[in-house]
Design a protein around this motif. Structure first.
Motif, short mmCIF file in Angstrom:
data_model
loop_
_atom_site.label_atom_id
_atom_site.label_comp_id
_atom_site.label_asym_id
_atom_site.label_seq_id
_atom_site.Cartn_x
_atom_site.Cartn_y
_atom_site.Cartn_z
N SER A 1 6.25 -19.08 4.87
CA SER A 1 6.07 -20.50 4.60
C SER A 1 4.68 -20.92 5.05
O SER A 1 4.11 -20.37 5.98
CB SER A 1 7.13 -21.31 5.35
OG SER A 1 6.99 -22.68 5.10
N GLY A 2 4.13 -21.91 4.37
CA GLY A 2 2.81 -22.40 4.74
C GLY A 2 1.71 -21.41 4.44
O GLY A 2 0.68 -21.38 5.10
N TRP A 3 1.89 -20.58 3.43
CA TRP A 3 0.93 -19.54 3.10
C TRP A 3 -0.24 -20.11 2.30
O TRP A 3 -0.14 -21.17 1.70
CB TRP A 3 1.62 -18.45 2.29
CG TRP A 3 2.58 -18.99 1.27
CD1 TRP A 3 3.90 -19.27 1.46
CD2 TRP A 3 2.29 -19.38 -0.07
NE1 TRP A 3 4.45 -19.79 0.33
CE2 TRP A 3 3.49 -19.87 -0.63
CE3 TRP A 3 1.15 -19.36 -0.85
CZ2 TRP A 3 3.58 -20.34 -1.93
CZ3 TRP A 3 1.23 -19.83 -2.16
CH2 TRP A 3 2.43 -20.31 -2.68
N GLY A 4 -1.33 -19.38 2.30
CA GLY A 4 -2.49 -19.72 1.50
C GLY A 4 -2.93 -18.52 0.69
O GLY A 4 -2.32 -17.45 0.77
N SER A 5 -4.00 -18.68 -0.07
CA SER A 5 -4.44 -17.60 -0.94
C SER A 5 -4.84 -16.37 -0.14
O SER A 5 -4.59 -15.24 -0.57
CB SER A 5 -5.61 -18.07 -1.81
OG SER A 5 -6.68 -18.54 -1.01
N ALA A 6 -5.44 -16.57 1.04
CA ALA A 6 -5.86 -15.42 1.86
C ALA A 6 -4.64 -14.65 2.36
O ALA A 6 -4.63 -13.41 2.37
CB ALA A 6 -6.70 -15.89 3.04
N THR A 7 -3.59 -15.36 2.77
CA THR A 7 -2.37 -14.71 3.26
C THR A 7 -1.72 -13.88 2.16
O THR A 7 -1.30 -12.74 2.37
CB THR A 7 -1.36 -15.76 3.76
OG1 THR A 7 -1.99 -16.60 4.71
CG2 THR A 7 -0.15 -15.11 4.38
N LEU A 8 -1.65 -14.46 0.97
CA LEU A 8 -1.05 -13.73 -0.15
C LEU A 8 -1.87 -12.51 -0.53
O LEU A 8 -1.34 -11.45 -0.83
CB LEU A 8 -0.90 -14.65 -1.36
CG LEU A 8 0.26 -15.65 -1.32
CD1 LEU A 8 0.31 -16.43 -2.61
CD2 LEU A 8 1.57 -14.93 -1.09
N ALA A 9 -3.19 -12.67 -0.54
CA ALA A 9 -4.05 -11.54 -0.89
C ALA A 9 -3.86 -10.40 0.10
O ALA A 9 -3.81 -9.22 -0.29
CB ALA A 9 -5.50 -11.98 -0.93
#
Length: 381
Positions: free
Chosen positions: A147-155
């Motif tokens: 939860s609360g993820w961003g593009s960097a976390t997903l990458a």
């Protein structure tokens, strides 16, 4: 001995089990009730978990044979049926559970998928997670929620070997960046144009919003309040566009305020107070989710207004709280469980190397309860 070693010779296969083999753990419960147990207020040391070596000793075979029996690979079929059953019986008697790590390394997979949701506390995402877990179990997959993820976390998640694939639910534009082309990804409740090379499972939120507005118009409401989400996610853009198109088509007046869904009921209550304090306050309100609707209930009660006699209220999501409000809330049902199941089914297909057929938008429906009624006559307005 290496995992891919050949099975034992016939002599080893036929060896009798060693019922008193050294190093084999005592049966579960052995030593229970001993006077010299752990001192009061302390935790006992964990019992040693049985290993493949223990199984091999009890079955009278080598560790390589045990590995082959539990490998799930073609090589495991070279072990005779009798030996395979003896190994499995030894494992059952010891309570041995084969570690998946070796098999996963051979397959190049972790057995885990990541479900990324905007707000893990959002009740709707609990419905999605229920469906994801249910379907993942059918495919032998474990689920990790972020939860609360961003593009960097997903990458980062996409480029490590921790996850076999990703499920990305209700993303906004700022949360999506470049994802590696070789990472299996399925988008849920998202813009189908986000990445046309990857599957997207949509909800017919536009149809649900149209049904909500038409329901109020059918009850004679000509001026409608709207508490809309300030989030930029695709799902809220679609709801807003459908709302605007429908009120324009029906010739309705609108009083509209934005509210942050992440701030929950307190923010909804404050926005509802501002809406209901207006001299031209509406007698019907459509909210972007059921939690916001519950904030409207609270604000209405604090202002001495009754639902639905003085104020008709409609939510969206159909989470459990909707049926528990007094009176029960009329709402648009978004089938979160079905969304989760369809997403995992598509992702499992990608993991098997299959082409995944497009999934038609999942149908939504208006659940009519007791929070809406006919508009007051002009004399009462």
């Amino acid at each position: 001995m290496p995992e891919n070693a050949a099975p034992d010779s016939a002599a080893s296969d036929s060896a009798a089990p060693d019922s008193a083999a050294p190093g084999v753990p005592a049966p579960a419960g052995a030593g229970a009730g001993r006077a010299d147990g752990p001192a009061p207020g302390t935790w006992p040391a964990p019992v040693r978990r049985p290993t493949g070596r223990d199984v091999a000793r009890l079955a009278g075979v080598s560790q390589a044979t045990v590995s082959l029996v539990f490998s799930g690979s073609e090589a495991g079929r070279r072990v005779s049926d009798a030996t395979r059953e003896r190994v499995r019986e030894a494992a059952r008697s010891l309570g041995y559970r084969p570690q998946a790590a070796g098999r996963q390394l051979r397959l190049g997979r972790s057995g885990m998928i990541l479900l990324a949701v905007p707000n893990i506390l959002g009740p709707f995402f609990g419905r999605v997670l229920e469906g994801v877990h249910e379907e993942a179990g059918r495919h032998g997959l474990a689920v990790v929620v972020s939860s609360g993820w961003g593009s960097a976390t997903l990458a980062e998640a996409a480029t490590t070997s921790r996850f076999d694939g990703l499920l990305i639910c209700s993303p906004d534009d700022s949360q999506l960046g470049e994802l590696p082309a070789d990472t299996p990804v399925v988008f849920l409740d998202a813009d189908p144009g986000t990445d046309r090379t990857r599957p997207t499972v949509e909800l017919d939120v536009a149809g649900g919003m149209r049904a909500a507005v038409e329901h109020l118009a059918g009850l004679g409401h000509r001026r409608i309040g709207r508490l809309r989400s300030t989030h930029s996610a695709y799902t809220f853009r679609v709801r807003q566009a459908a709302f605007e198109e429908t009120v324009r088509r029906l010739g309705l007046e609108v009083v509209e305020l934005g509210v942050s869904l992440n701030e929950g009921q307190p923010a909804a209550r404050e926005a509802a107070h501002r809406l209901l304090a207006r001299p031209d306050r509406p007698h019907a309100v459509i909210c972007d989710d059921d939690v916001v609707a519950s904030g409207v209930y609270q604000a209405a009660a604090e202002r001495g207004l009754r639902v639905p006699a003085d104020l008709s209220v409609i939510g969206i999501d159909n989470v459990p709280v909707a049926a528990l409000l007094a009176p029960p809330l009329t709402t648009v049902d978004l089938p979160g469980e079905e969304l989760g199941r369809a997403g995992v089914a598509a992702l499992a297909g990608l993991l098997r190397g299959e082409a995944v057929a497009p999934v038609p938008p999942l149908a939504t429906s208006l659940v009519r309860r007791s929070s809406t009624t006919e508009a007051p006559s002009p004399a009462q307005d």
